[in-house]
Design a protein around this motif. Structure first.
Motif, PDB file in Angstrom:
ATOM      1  N   THR A  29       1.014  -1.238   0.111  1.00  8.11           N
ATOM      2  CA  THR A  29      -0.047   0.010   0.173  1.00  8.11           C
ATOM      3  C   THR A  29       0.919   1.308   0.021  1.00  8.11           C
ATOM      4  O   THR A  29       0.306   2.289  -0.465  1.00  8.11           O
ATOM      5  CB  THR A  29      -0.934   0.006   1.166  1.00  8.11           C
ATOM      6  N   ILE A  36      -1.774   2.596   8.728  1.00 15.48           N
ATOM      7  CA  ILE A  36      -2.643   1.446   8.523  1.00 15.48           C
ATOM      8  C   ILE A  36      -3.584   1.157   9.722  1.00 15.48           C
ATOM      9  O   ILE A  36      -4.729   0.778   9.756  1.00 15.48           O
ATOM     10  CB  ILE A  36      -1.925   0.207   8.256  1.00 15.48           C
ATOM     11  N   LEU A  39      -6.430   3.669   9.894  1.00 20.03           N
ATOM     12  CA  LEU A  39      -7.513   3.515   9.011  1.00 20.03           C
ATOM     13  C   LEU A  39      -8.252   2.158   9.467  1.00 20.03           C
ATOM     14  O   LEU A  39      -9.606   2.299   9.290  1.00 20.03           O
ATOM     15  CB  LEU A  39      -6.839   3.242   7.726  1.00 20.03           C
ATOM     16  N   PHE A  45     -10.172   0.740   6.343  1.00 19.61           N
ATOM     17  CA  PHE A  45      -9.302  -0.064   5.729  1.00 19.61           C
ATOM     18  C   PHE A  45      -9.635  -1.676   6.238  1.00 19.61           C
ATOM     19  O   PHE A  45     -10.196  -1.839   7.578  1.00 19.61           O
ATOM     20  CB  PHE A  45      -7.881   0.071   6.269  1.00 19.61           C
ATOM     21  N   VAL A  63      -7.302  -6.494   0.943  1.00 20.28           N
ATOM     22  CA  VAL A  63      -6.127  -5.457   0.806  1.00 20.28           C
ATOM     23  C   VAL A  63      -6.421  -5.071  -0.733  1.00 20.28           C
ATOM     24  O   VAL A  63      -6.293  -3.889  -1.161  1.00 20.28           O
ATOM     25  CB  VAL A  63      -4.927  -5.629   1.397  1.00 20.28           C
ATOM     26  N   TRP A  66      -9.392  -2.904  -1.578  1.00 21.22           N
ATOM     27  CA  TRP A  66      -9.385  -1.453  -1.002  1.00 21.22           C
ATOM     28  C   TRP A  66      -8.394  -0.842  -1.790  1.00 21.22           C
ATOM     29  O   TRP A  66      -8.830   0.424  -2.035  1.00 21.22           O
ATOM     30  CB  TRP A  66      -8.632  -1.659   0.539  1.00 21.22           C
ATOM     31  N   ARG A  70      -9.456   2.487  -3.886  1.00 21.67           N
ATOM     32  CA  ARG A  70      -8.742   3.972  -3.661  1.00 21.67           C
ATOM     33  C   ARG A  70      -8.583   4.475  -5.313  1.00 21.67           C
ATOM     34  O   ARG A  70      -8.508   5.568  -5.559  1.00 21.67           O
ATOM     35  CB  ARG A  70      -7.349   3.697  -3.034  1.00 21.67           C
TER      36      ARG A  70
END
Length: 78
Positions: A29, A36, A39, A45, A63, A66, A70
């Protein structure tokens, strides 16, 4: 179809996926460890999963989803 052991040996995820440790999530990320966890606390997250008493991990597909969300959101901001 690869077994989990064969997938690990080949360096790729098994068909069912895999857990990422925090350093892998940071590398994937580009976020800091503190960001992290902030979030996760804000529920923006994916939450980590307890693997053992002293070990946590994030499900790789969560992940990735996510990250994709984004990327699609940043196109709207431009």
């Amino acid at each position: 179809m690869k077994t989990a052991a064969q997938a690990k040996e080949a360096g790729c995820a098994a068909r069912a996926g895999r857990f990422l440790r925090v350093d892998d999530v940071i590398a994937s990320t580009g976020l800091s460890r503190a960001t992290i966890y902030r979030l996760v606390a804000n529920r923006t997250f994916p939450a980590q999963h307890r693997l053992t008493i002293r070990c946590i991990g994030w499900w790789e597909s969560e992940v990735e989803a996510w990250l994709k969300s984004r990327l699609s959101g940043s196109a709207l901001d431009a």
